[in-house]
Design a protein around this motif. Structure first.
Motif, PDB file in Angstrom:
ATOM      1  N   ASP A 199     -31.636 -72.873  65.314  1.00 42.18           N
ATOM      2  CA  ASP A 199     -32.070 -71.702  64.536  1.00 42.18           C
ATOM      3  C   ASP A 199     -31.244 -70.468  64.881  1.00 42.18           C
ATOM      4  O   ASP A 199     -31.006 -69.604  64.027  1.00 42.18           O
ATOM      5  CB  ASP A 199     -33.556 -71.410  64.791  1.00 42.18           C
ATOM      6  N   LYS A 200     -30.801 -70.365  66.130  1.00 38.99           N
ATOM      7  CA  LYS A 200     -30.018 -69.221  66.580  1.00 38.99           C
ATOM      8  C   LYS A 200     -28.681 -69.125  65.844  1.00 38.99           C
ATOM      9  O   LYS A 200     -28.103 -68.048  65.725  1.00 38.99           O
ATOM     10  CB  LYS A 200     -29.753 -69.309  68.081  1.00 38.99           C
ATOM     11  N   TYR A 201     -28.206 -70.273  65.373  1.00 40.31           N
ATOM     12  CA  TYR A 201     -26.879 -70.323  64.745  1.00 40.31           C
ATOM     13  C   TYR A 201     -26.936 -70.668  63.257  1.00 40.31           C
ATOM     14  O   TYR A 201     -25.920 -70.961  62.646  1.00 40.31           O
ATOM     15  CB  TYR A 201     -26.020 -71.365  65.466  1.00 40.31           C
ATOM     16  N   ARG A 202     -28.136 -70.644  62.676  1.00 40.18           N
ATOM     17  CA  ARG A 202     -28.336 -70.989  61.261  1.00 40.18           C
ATOM     18  C   ARG A 202     -27.908 -72.425  60.941  1.00 40.18           C
ATOM     19  O   ARG A 202     -27.592 -72.756  59.802  1.00 40.18           O
ATOM     20  CB  ARG A 202     -27.591 -70.010  60.348  1.00 40.18           C
ATOM     21  N   ALA A 203     -27.911 -73.286  61.953  1.00 41.74           N
ATOM     22  CA  ALA A 203     -27.480 -74.664  61.755  1.00 41.74           C
ATOM     23  C   ALA A 203     -28.537 -75.533  61.079  1.00 41.74           C
ATOM     24  O   ALA A 203     -28.256 -76.671  60.707  1.00 41.74           O
ATOM     25  CB  ALA A 203     -27.073 -75.279  63.086  1.00 41.74           C
ATOM     26  N   ASN A 204     -29.754 -74.977  60.922  1.00 42.85           N
ATOM     27  CA  ASN A 204     -30.798 -75.702  60.182  1.00 42.85           C
ATOM     28  C   ASN A 204     -30.793 -75.348  58.697  1.00 42.85           C
ATOM     29  O   ASN A 204     -31.607 -75.867  57.937  1.00 42.85           O
ATOM     30  CB  ASN A 204     -32.179 -75.385  60.768  1.00 42.85           C
ATOM     31  N   ASP A 205     -29.895 -74.444  58.313  1.00 44.48           N
ATOM     32  CA  ASP A 205     -29.889 -73.929  56.942  1.00 44.48           C
ATOM     33  C   ASP A 205     -28.965 -74.681  55.999  1.00 44.48           C
ATOM     34  O   ASP A 205     -28.840 -74.308  54.831  1.00 44.48           O
ATOM     35  CB  ASP A 205     -29.490 -72.445  56.935  1.00 44.48           C
ATOM     36  N   ILE A 206     -28.279 -75.705  56.512  1.00 47.55           N
ATOM     37  CA  ILE A 206     -27.387 -76.504  55.660  1.00 47.55           C
ATOM     38  C   ILE A 206     -27.792 -77.976  55.783  1.00 47.55           C
ATOM     39  O   ILE A 206     -28.484 -78.352  56.728  1.00 47.55           O
ATOM     40  CB  ILE A 206     -25.908 -76.338  56.056  1.00 47.55           C
ATOM     41  N   PRO A 207     -27.373 -78.817  54.837  1.00 45.78           N
ATOM     42  CA  PRO A 207     -27.730 -80.233  54.917  1.00 45.78           C
ATOM     43  C   PRO A 207     -27.160 -80.881  56.176  1.00 45.78           C
ATOM     44  O   PRO A 207     -26.035 -80.586  56.570  1.00 45.78           O
ATOM     45  CB  PRO A 207     -27.080 -80.833  53.658  1.00 45.78           C
TER      46      PRO A 207
END
Length: 203
Positions: free
Chosen positions: A128-136
């Motif tokens: 979540d800190k790196y927005r890595a959950n925001d892409i497939p």
């Protein structure tokens, strides 16, 4: 804009791969069925884009009495559960091939952060800190060619974040080629352990 192009490439490459690899699929299905009882495919709840859940598909590599929803590295003695065919599949990463179906359905991409188990809360929070959950999530990714199972969670999430920041056709090609090299060498696969690389976890 690139994400639309990326999705189109995912579909074209996955459908092509499914057709070309169909003989391999058939041979692996026969080998799995001959060696052990149970289904050919293994389904497991994973975290997808925006932390939604989906069932990832893999060729089954373990006995049907293996504890569910437990990462391999958390099992006390994972070797006792892995079948002989499964050991080969995991070493060569051929167990991941059914995820082509996940890619075609839009739940995954060819390149992206590897999907976390639904209960790997520490990894999910770190991403979540790196927005890595925001892409497939992907079949393979930047972290996979830079350590795979060897990486501590903080390092893995940071590498996933680097991918998000640098996402592009060039980056995807780099990850794809790097994956082929890593699979050929058998790099970074550790049964029964994780976070054992020489890379130090950052505080």
């Amino acid at each position: 804009m690139y994400m639309k192009v990326k999705r189109l490439m995912d579909i074209l490459l996955s459908v092509t791969g499914l057709i070309i690899l169909s003989p391999v699929f058939l041979l692996l299905i026969i080998a799995i069925k001959i060696e052990s009882k149970g289904p050919v495919l293994f389904k497991q709840k994973r975290v997808g884009i925006n932390k939604t859940h989906f069932n990832i598909l893999k060729f089954r590599t373990m006995r049907i009495d293996t504890p569910k929803d437990t990462p391999t590295h958390l099992l006390e003695n994972p070797d006792q559960y892995i079948t002989k065919v499964g050991k080969f599949l995991r070493k060569t990463s051929l167990d991941e091939l059914p995820q082509i179906l996940n890619i075609i359905s839009g739940k995954m991409s060819i390149i992206g952060p590897r999907p976390a188990l639904w209960n790997q809360y520490d990894l999910i929070a770190e991403r979540d800190k790196y927005r890595a959950n925001d892409i497939p999530p992907g079949l393979t990714g930047w972290a996979q060619i830079n350590g795979r199972d060897e990486l501590p969670i903080a390092v893995k999430a940071k590498l996933d974040g680097e991918y998000v920041e640098r996402i592009s056709l060039r980056m995807d090609i780099k990850c794809f080629i790097g994956t082929l090299i890593s699979v050929f060498r058998g790099d970074g696969v550790i049964e029964g352990g994780t976070g054992k690389s020489k890379v130090k976890e950052e505080s």
